[in-house]
Design a protein around this motif. Structure first.
Motif, PDB file in Angstrom:
ATOM      1  N   VAL A   1     -12.072 -10.322  -0.856  1.00 19.40           N
ATOM      2  CA  VAL A   1     -12.594  -8.984  -1.162  1.00 19.40           C
ATOM      3  C   VAL A   1     -11.953  -7.935  -0.253  1.00 19.40           C
ATOM      4  N   GLY A   2     -11.831  -8.264   1.017  1.00 17.93           N
ATOM      5  CA  GLY A   2     -11.205  -7.344   1.965  1.00 17.93           C
ATOM      6  C   GLY A   2      -9.766  -7.039   1.583  1.00 17.93           C
ATOM      7  N   LEU A   3      -9.039  -8.053   1.123  1.00 14.42           N
ATOM      8  CA  LEU A   3      -7.662  -7.844   0.683  1.00 14.42           C
ATOM      9  C   LEU A   3      -7.613  -6.895  -0.504  1.00 14.42           C
ATOM     10  N   ASP A   4      -8.453  -7.152  -1.504  1.00 14.02           N
ATOM     11  CA  ASP A   4      -8.457  -6.298  -2.699  1.00 14.02           C
ATOM     12  C   ASP A   4      -8.792  -4.849  -2.345  1.00 14.02           C
ATOM     13  N   GLU A   5      -9.719  -4.669  -1.424  1.00 18.51           N
ATOM     14  CA  GLU A   5     -10.094  -3.309  -1.029  1.00 18.51           C
ATOM     15  C   GLU A   5      -8.942  -2.590  -0.338  1.00 18.51           C
ATOM     16  N   LEU A   6      -8.224  -3.306   0.514  1.00 20.69           N
ATOM     17  CA  LEU A   6      -7.088  -2.696   1.195  1.00 20.69           C
ATOM     18  C   LEU A   6      -5.947  -2.372   0.225  1.00 20.69           C
ATOM     19  N   LEU A   7      -5.729  -3.257  -0.739  1.00 21.01           N
ATOM     20  CA  LEU A   7      -4.648  -3.029  -1.694  1.00 21.01           C
ATOM     21  C   LEU A   7      -4.955  -1.887  -2.656  1.00 21.01           C
ATOM     22  N   LYS A   8      -6.234  -1.552  -2.814  1.00 22.99           N
ATOM     23  CA  LYS A   8      -6.617  -0.438  -3.694  1.00 22.99           C
ATOM     24  C   LYS A   8      -6.372   0.923  -3.047  1.00 22.99           C
ATOM     25  N   ILE A   9      -6.256   0.950  -1.755  1.00 22.01           N
ATOM     26  CA  ILE A   9      -6.083   2.218  -1.036  1.00 22.01           C
ATOM     27  C   ILE A   9      -4.709   2.807  -1.350  1.00 22.01           C
ATOM     28  N   GLU A  10      -4.700   4.038  -1.808  1.00 21.28           N
ATOM     29  CA  GLU A  10      -3.448   4.739  -2.087  1.00 21.28           C
ATOM     30  C   GLU A  10      -2.948   5.383  -0.798  1.00 21.28           C
ATOM     31  N   VAL A  11      -1.815   4.918  -0.326  1.00 23.04           N
ATOM     32  CA  VAL A  11      -1.234   5.437   0.909  1.00 23.04           C
ATOM     33  C   VAL A  11      -0.357   6.643   0.586  1.00 23.04           C
ATOM     34  N   ASP A  12      -0.468   7.669   1.392  1.00 21.48           N
ATOM     35  CA  ASP A  12       0.350   8.871   1.206  1.00 21.48           C
ATOM     36  C   ASP A  12       1.829   8.494   1.150  1.00 21.48           C
ATOM     37  N   LYS A  13       2.536   9.067   0.188  1.00 16.68           N
ATOM     38  CA  LYS A  13       3.937   8.703  -0.038  1.00 16.68           C
ATOM     39  C   LYS A  13       4.851   9.074   1.115  1.00 16.68           C
ATOM     40  N   LYS A  14       4.375   9.941   2.009  1.00 13.74           N
ATOM     41  CA  LYS A  14       5.231  10.292   3.152  1.00 13.74           C
ATOM     42  C   LYS A  14       5.386   9.095   4.102  1.00 13.74           C
ATOM     43  N   TYR A  15       4.450   8.124   4.001  1.00 16.31           N
ATOM     44  CA  TYR A  15       4.589   6.891   4.781  1.00 16.31           C
ATOM     45  C   TYR A  15       5.343   5.867   3.923  1.00 16.31           C
ATOM     46  N   LYS A  16       6.614   6.093   3.772  1.00 18.37           N
ATOM     47  CA  LYS A  16       7.407   5.345   2.791  1.00 18.37           C
ATOM     48  C   LYS A  16       7.388   3.836   3.038  1.00 18.37           C
ATOM     49  N   LYS A  17       7.515   3.441   4.278  1.00 17.08           N
ATOM     50  CA  LYS A  17       7.591   2.009   4.565  1.00 17.08           C
ATOM     51  C   LYS A  17       6.248   1.316   4.346  1.00 17.08           C
ATOM     52  N   ILE A  18       5.157   2.032   4.583  1.00 16.14           N
ATOM     53  CA  ILE A  18       3.841   1.447   4.305  1.00 16.14           C
ATOM     54  C   ILE A  18       3.640   1.307   2.805  1.00 16.14           C
ATOM     55  N   THR A  19       3.998   2.338   2.043  1.00 12.31           N
ATOM     56  CA  THR A  19       3.824   2.275   0.578  1.00 12.31           C
ATOM     57  C   THR A  19       4.685   1.161  -0.021  1.00 12.31           C
ATOM     58  N   SER A  20       5.890   0.994   0.510  1.00 13.03           N
ATOM     59  CA  SER A  20       6.766  -0.076   0.021  1.00 13.03           C
ATOM     60  C   SER A  20       6.174  -1.447   0.319  1.00 13.03           C
ATOM     61  N   PHE A  21       5.673  -1.620   1.543  1.00 10.01           N
ATOM     62  CA  PHE A  21       5.064  -2.889   1.931  1.00 10.01           C
ATOM     63  C   PHE A  21       3.822  -3.171   1.099  1.00 10.01           C
ATOM     64  N   ARG A  22       2.990  -2.154   0.887  1.00 12.00           N
ATOM     65  CA  ARG A  22       1.778  -2.309   0.083  1.00 12.00           C
ATOM     66  C   ARG A  22       2.123  -2.731  -1.349  1.00 12.00           C
ATOM     67  N   LYS A  23       3.136  -2.107  -1.930  1.00 13.26           N
ATOM     68  CA  LYS A  23       3.548  -2.469  -3.288  1.00 13.26           C
ATOM     69  C   LYS A  23       3.994  -3.927  -3.354  1.00 13.26           C
ATOM     70  N   ARG A  24       4.684  -4.379  -2.304  1.00 12.72           N
ATOM     71  CA  ARG A  24       5.125  -5.780  -2.271  1.00 12.72           C
ATOM     72  C   ARG A  24       3.929  -6.726  -2.244  1.00 12.72           C
ATOM     73  N   LEU A  25       2.903  -6.361  -1.493  1.00 11.18           N
ATOM     74  CA  LEU A  25       1.712  -7.211  -1.440  1.00 11.18           C
ATOM     75  C   LEU A  25       0.950  -7.180  -2.767  1.00 11.18           C
ATOM     76  N   VAL A  26       0.886  -6.018  -3.390  1.00 11.72           N
ATOM     77  CA  VAL A  26       0.220  -5.923  -4.695  1.00 11.72           C
ATOM     78  C   VAL A  26       0.922  -6.816  -5.712  1.00 11.72           C
ATOM     79  N   LYS A  27       2.241  -6.761  -5.709  1.00  9.72           N
ATOM     80  CA  LYS A  27       3.028  -7.555  -6.652  1.00  9.72           C
ATOM     81  C   LYS A  27       2.828  -9.047  -6.435  1.00  9.72           C
TER      82      LYS A  27
END
Length: 279
Positions: free
Chosen positions: A176-202
């Motif tokens: 549940v904790g993982l799903d909640e974290l993956l649902k969080i939309e990270v500001d696009k200015k944090y490019k490396k975080i958004t890229s990493f998050r997308k990899r985990l979602v995939k």
């Protein structure tokens, strides 16, 4: 080690003058005799419940090649390829691993390999998160994700002690904790975080297989150990002088590493192999 250095070593250390050609012939003969064991190792890996995969670059006669390994606690299979990608997988395991959970560091070719399922290396993910925390010290998302992954590793230790059916509530909280974290939309200015998050979602379904299968490790350290000797070889020799020499190394090293994993006497096993009569 190059043949000329082996020849010099044998002459200086043991007063055994031997030509480079003789050394090559001996290695070629031993490689041929090791091929049956090498094939059996490959067959064992193909039907294993868990397989770890990794690859590393290597120079062969000045050209870039790749050494690939597929391994488990009882077998190590090493192969040489001009490709780092899926071609190397198909050349060695055309059917992939339909009965295996494939553990890897998330290289695209490894994730593209057909398998029963996959497990991403937690050590690599934590390393990536540490980097994100370093470059974005004021952002909570990588800190919280790192904490969750560390919680999962602690849960694994508990499961190993108490049994893999003993703590379903804790596992549910982690999921549940993982799903909640993956649902969080990270500001696009944090490019490396958004890229990493997308990899985990995939690859969301490939994060916690190690919490449900006792034979699945949380990291890919076994594969890194299996391939480490290639880097040592390269540091000593600089490169392989020929593709055939690299393939001989892959075959013989696969056999030696498998002998070590099975707690057998290396010298005795290699002596038996050396005394085989070719068919």
């Amino acid at each position: 080690m190059p043949y000329d250095r082996i020849s010099e070593y044998l002459k200086d250390a043991y007063n055994m003058p031997i030509s480079q050609g003789s050394i090559k012939n001996l290695l070629d003969s031993f490689t041929e005799k090791s091929s049956l064991a090498y094939q059996r190792i490959k067959e064992n890996i193909a039907k294993a419940v868990v397989v770890g995969a990794d690859e590393t670059g290597v120079k062969v006669d000045g050209e870039k090649f790749w050494i690939h390994t597929w391994q488990n606690p009882y077998n190590t299979f090493i192969a040489v390829s001009e490709s780092r990608g899926i071609k190397a997988v198909k050349d060695n395991f055309p059917d992939g691993f339909p009965s295996s959970i494939l553990v890897s560091d998330a290289w695209a070719a490894q994730l593209a390999t057909p398998a029963l399922s996959h497990q991403l290396c937690m050590a690599h993910l934590l390393r990536d998160l540490n980097h994100l925390i370093e470059i974005y010290p004021n952002h909570d998302w990588p800190v919280n994700m790192k904490q969750l992954l560390q919680d999962s590793l602690r849960a694994r230790k508990t499961l190993e002690k108490e049994g893999f059916q003993s703590n379903s509530k804790q596992l549910e909280q982690i999921e549940v904790g993982l799903d909640e974290l993956l649902k969080i939309e990270v500001d696009k200015k944090y490019k490396k975080i958004t890229s990493f998050r997308k990899r985990l979602v995939k690859n969301r379904n490939y994060l916690f297989k190690f919490l449900y299968h006792s034979l699945v490790p949380s990291d890919n350290n076994g594969s890194e150990r299996a391939i480490r000797n290639v880097k040592i070889k390269q540091k000593v020799s600089g490169q392989f002088r020929s593709e055939s020499g690299a393939r001989s190394f892959a075959i013989i090293r696969s056999v030696i590493d498998t002998i070590i994993k099975r707690n057998k006497n290396i010298f005795d096993c290699l002596a038996i192999t050396a005394n085989l009569v070719p068919e």
